[in-house]
Motif scaffolding. Structure first.
Motif, PDB file in Angstrom:
ATOM      1  N   HIS A  87       0.875  -1.175   0.000  1.00  0.00           N
ATOM      2  CA  HIS A  87       0.000   0.000   0.000  1.00  0.00           C
ATOM      3  C   HIS A  87       0.905   1.216   0.000  1.00  0.00           C
ATOM      4  CE1 HIS A  87      -4.010  -1.784   0.521  1.00  0.00           C
ATOM      5  NE2 HIS A  87      -3.300  -2.788   1.014  1.00  0.00           N
ATOM      6  N   VAL A  88       0.495   2.237  -0.747  1.00  0.00           N
ATOM      7  CA  VAL A  88       1.302   3.442  -0.899  1.00  0.00           C
ATOM      8  C   VAL A  88       0.457   4.679  -0.616  1.00  0.00           C
ATOM      9  CG1 VAL A  88       2.843   2.352  -2.581  1.00  0.00           C
ATOM     10  CG2 VAL A  88       0.841   3.628  -3.384  1.00  0.00           C
ATOM     11  N   ALA A  89       1.152   5.766  -0.322  1.00  0.00           N
ATOM     12  CA  ALA A  89       0.492   7.062  -0.095  1.00  0.00           C
ATOM     13  C   ALA A  89       1.429   8.158  -0.573  1.00  0.00           C
ATOM     14  CB  ALA A  89       0.157   7.254   1.379  1.00  0.00           C
ATOM     15  N   ARG A  90       0.860   9.306  -0.846  1.00  0.00           N
ATOM     16  CA  ARG A  90       1.649  10.477  -1.236  1.00  0.00           C
ATOM     17  C   ARG A  90       2.194  11.114   0.038  1.00  0.00           C
ATOM     18  NH1 ARG A  90       3.405  11.315  -6.082  1.00  0.00           N
ATOM     19  NH2 ARG A  90       1.444  10.508  -6.867  1.00  0.00           N
ATOM     20  N   ALA A  91       3.491  11.310   0.094  1.00  0.00           N
ATOM     21  CA  ALA A  91       4.148  11.910   1.257  1.00  0.00           C
ATOM     22  C   ALA A  91       4.123  13.430   1.134  1.00  0.00           C
ATOM     23  CB  ALA A  91       5.580  11.408   1.348  1.00  0.00           C
ATOM     24  N   PRO A  92       4.356  14.139   2.243  1.00  0.00           N
ATOM     25  CA  PRO A  92       4.403  15.608   2.187  1.00  0.00           C
ATOM     26  C   PRO A  92       5.410  16.149   1.180  1.00  0.00           C
ATOM     27  CG  PRO A  92       4.280  14.891   4.462  1.00  0.00           C
ATOM     28  CD  PRO A  92       4.459  13.649   3.620  1.00  0.00           C
ATOM     29  N   HIS A  93       6.500  15.408   0.942  1.00  0.00           N
ATOM     30  CA  HIS A  93       7.505  15.867  -0.030  1.00  0.00           C
ATOM     31  C   HIS A  93       7.046  15.679  -1.471  1.00  0.00           C
ATOM     32  CE1 HIS A  93       8.632  11.679  -0.773  1.00  0.00           C
ATOM     33  NE2 HIS A  93       8.898  11.526   0.519  1.00  0.00           N
ATOM     34  N   GLY A  94       5.890  15.036  -1.662  1.00  0.00           N
ATOM     35  CA  GLY A  94       5.329  14.883  -3.000  1.00  0.00           C
ATOM     36  C   GLY A  94       5.520  13.519  -3.629  1.00  0.00           C
ATOM     37  N   GLY A  95       6.499  12.765  -3.145  1.00  0.00           N
ATOM     38  CA  GLY A  95       6.730  11.427  -3.681  1.00  0.00           C
ATOM     39  C   GLY A  95       5.875  10.395  -2.978  1.00  0.00           C
ATOM     40  N   LEU A  96       5.913   9.182  -3.494  1.00  0.00           N
ATOM     41  CA  LEU A  96       5.183   8.079  -2.863  1.00  0.00           C
ATOM     42  C   LEU A  96       6.040   7.417  -1.799  1.00  0.00           C
ATOM     43  CD1 LEU A  96       3.406   6.182  -5.783  1.00  0.00           C
ATOM     44  CD2 LEU A  96       2.457   7.862  -4.207  1.00  0.00           C
ATOM     45  N   VAL A  97       5.365   6.875  -0.788  1.00  0.00           N
ATOM     46  CA  VAL A  97       6.010   6.065   0.239  1.00  0.00           C
ATOM     47  C   VAL A  97       5.156   4.821   0.472  1.00  0.00           C
ATOM     48  CG1 VAL A  97       7.175   7.964   1.425  1.00  0.00           C
ATOM     49  CG2 VAL A  97       4.861   7.313   2.121  1.00  0.00           C
ATOM     50  N   PHE A  98       5.803   3.781   0.949  1.00  0.00           N
ATOM     51  CA  PHE A  98       5.071   2.583   1.339  1.00  0.00           C
ATOM     52  C   PHE A  98       4.423   2.822   2.701  1.00  0.00           C
ATOM     53  CE2 PHE A  98       8.409   0.668  -1.366  1.00  0.00           C
ATOM     54  CZ  PHE A  98       7.595  -0.005  -2.267  1.00  0.00           C
ATOM     55  N   THR A  99       3.146   2.501   2.808  1.00  0.00           N
ATOM     56  CA  THR A  99       2.479   2.474   4.105  1.00  0.00           C
ATOM     57  C   THR A  99       2.364   1.037   4.605  1.00  0.00           C
ATOM     58  OG1 THR A  99       0.294   2.428   3.064  1.00  0.00           O
ATOM     59  CG2 THR A  99       1.206   4.593   3.660  1.00  0.00           C
ATOM     60  N   ALA A 100       2.482   0.091   3.688  1.00  0.00           N
ATOM     61  CA  ALA A 100       2.490  -1.340   4.051  1.00  0.00           C
ATOM     62  C   ALA A 100       3.236  -2.114   2.972  1.00  0.00           C
ATOM     63  CB  ALA A 100       1.072  -1.873   4.196  1.00  0.00           C
ATOM     64  N   LYS A 101       3.998  -3.101   3.393  1.00  0.00           N
ATOM     65  CA  LYS A 101       4.691  -3.998   2.462  1.00  0.00           C
ATOM     66  C   LYS A 101       4.524  -5.412   2.980  1.00  0.00           C
ATOM     67  CE  LYS A 101       8.111  -3.361  -0.396  1.00  0.00           C
ATOM     68  NZ  LYS A 101       7.578  -4.093  -1.517  1.00  0.00           N
ATOM     69  N   ARG A 102       3.982  -6.263   2.120  1.00  0.00           N
ATOM     70  CA  ARG A 102       3.807  -7.680   2.443  1.00  0.00           C
ATOM     71  C   ARG A 102       4.577  -8.504   1.432  1.00  0.00           C
ATOM     72  NH1 ARG A 102      -0.465  -4.945   3.897  1.00  0.00           N
ATOM     73  NH2 ARG A 102      -1.442  -5.356   5.910  1.00  0.00           N
ATOM     74  N   VAL A 103       5.374  -9.442   1.926  1.00  0.00           N
ATOM     75  CA  VAL A 103       6.202 -10.275   1.078  1.00  0.00           C
ATOM     76  C   VAL A 103       5.669 -11.700   1.139  1.00  0.00           C
ATOM     77  CG1 VAL A 103       8.539 -11.125   0.615  1.00  0.00           C
ATOM     78  CG2 VAL A 103       8.202  -8.817   1.574  1.00  0.00           C
ATOM     79  N   LEU A 104       5.312 -12.236  -0.006  1.00  0.00           N
ATOM     80  CA  LEU A 104       4.821 -13.613  -0.108  1.00  0.00           C
ATOM     81  C   LEU A 104       5.788 -14.391  -0.990  1.00  0.00           C
ATOM     82  CD1 LEU A 104       1.220 -12.463  -0.973  1.00  0.00           C
ATOM     83  CD2 LEU A 104       1.960 -13.295   1.257  1.00  0.00           C
ATOM     84  N   VAL A 105       6.559 -15.287  -0.422  1.00  0.00           N
ATOM     85  CA  VAL A 105       7.536 -16.064  -1.182  1.00  0.00           C
ATOM     86  C   VAL A 105       6.854 -17.289  -1.774  1.00  0.00           C
ATOM     87  CG1 VAL A 105       9.642 -17.457  -1.019  1.00  0.00           C
ATOM     88  CG2 VAL A 105       9.512 -15.230   0.127  1.00  0.00           C
ATOM     89  N   VAL A 106       7.061 -17.472  -3.074  1.00  0.00           N
ATOM     90  CA  VAL A 106       6.527 -18.637  -3.780  1.00  0.00           C
ATOM     91  C   VAL A 106       7.592 -19.725  -3.873  1.00  0.00           C
ATOM     92  CG1 VAL A 106       5.610 -19.430  -6.001  1.00  0.00           C
ATOM     93  CG2 VAL A 106       4.900 -17.212  -5.083  1.00  0.00           C
ATOM     94  N   HIS A 107       8.842 -19.323  -4.053  1.00  0.00           N
ATOM     95  CA  HIS A 107       9.953 -20.285  -4.184  1.00  0.00           C
ATOM     96  C   HIS A 107      11.227 -19.673  -3.622  1.00  0.00           C
ATOM     97  CE1 HIS A 107      12.708 -23.241  -5.885  1.00  0.00           C
ATOM     98  NE2 HIS A 107      13.450 -22.219  -6.261  1.00  0.00           N
ATOM     99  N   ARG A 108      11.998 -20.509  -2.963  1.00  0.00           N
ATOM    100  CA  ARG A 108      13.342 -20.107  -2.520  1.00  0.00           C
ATOM    101  C   ARG A 108      14.223 -21.346  -2.605  1.00  0.00           C
ATOM    102  NH1 ARG A 108      16.534 -16.474   0.151  1.00  0.00           N
ATOM    103  NH2 ARG A 108      17.861 -17.266   1.812  1.00  0.00           N
ATOM    104  N   GLY A 109      15.306 -21.228  -3.285  1.00  0.00           N
ATOM    105  CA  GLY A 109      16.211 -22.366  -3.371  1.00  0.00           C
ATOM    106  C   GLY A 109      17.217 -22.240  -4.468  1.00  0.00           C
TER     107      GLY A 109
END
Length: 127
Positions: free
Chosen positions: A105-127
């Motif tokens: 999830h992202v939002a516009r920061a006061p500086h005008g750029g985007l920032v992450f408000t939430a980051k979820r990592v779902l791994v499908v494969h590792r190896g």
């Protein structure tokens, strides 16, 4: 204010560079103060210190090079869905391939750029 796909793509690229280059200052610049992080390993944090702490622990445990790539970016209002592929290598060890999905999830920061408000990592494969 709406977000453009270009803004989101830039944010994702900054995230990948921040992780790959082990740059906590860059990561700090692209997250909200109350950012929520949910990792594939079950870690869940809220706030800047928790978010940066996740990566500090990762960098200590995995000191070798890493390269992230993000693709198939979908922008659904403030939600961003994408796929990732990362290759990493511990010193003297094998190359480890990891791929999966980001649900952000992202939002516009006061500086005008985007920032992450939430980051979820779902791994499908590792190896």
């Amino acid at each position: 204010m709406s977000h453009s796909l270009q803004d989101v793509t830039t944010l994702q690229a900054l995230y990948c560079r921040g992780v790959d280059d082990r740059d906590p200052d860059l990561l700090r610049s692209i997250i909200a103060d109350d950012v929520e992080f949910a990792g594939a390993d079950g870690v869940h944090t809220v706030g800047v210190d928790g978010f940066l702490g996740v990566f500090a622990r990762y960098w200590t445990a995995n000191p070798g090079p890493v390269l992230h790539m993000v693709s198939n970016v979908e922008l659904l209002g403030d939600e961003v869905r994408s796929l990732f592929h990362a290759a990493s290598r511990a010193p003297g060890g094998p190359i480890v391939q990891t791929w999966g999905r980001y649900r952000d999830h992202v939002a516009r920061a006061p500086h005008g750029g985007l920032v992450f408000t939430a980051k979820r990592v779902l791994v499908v494969h590792r190896g």
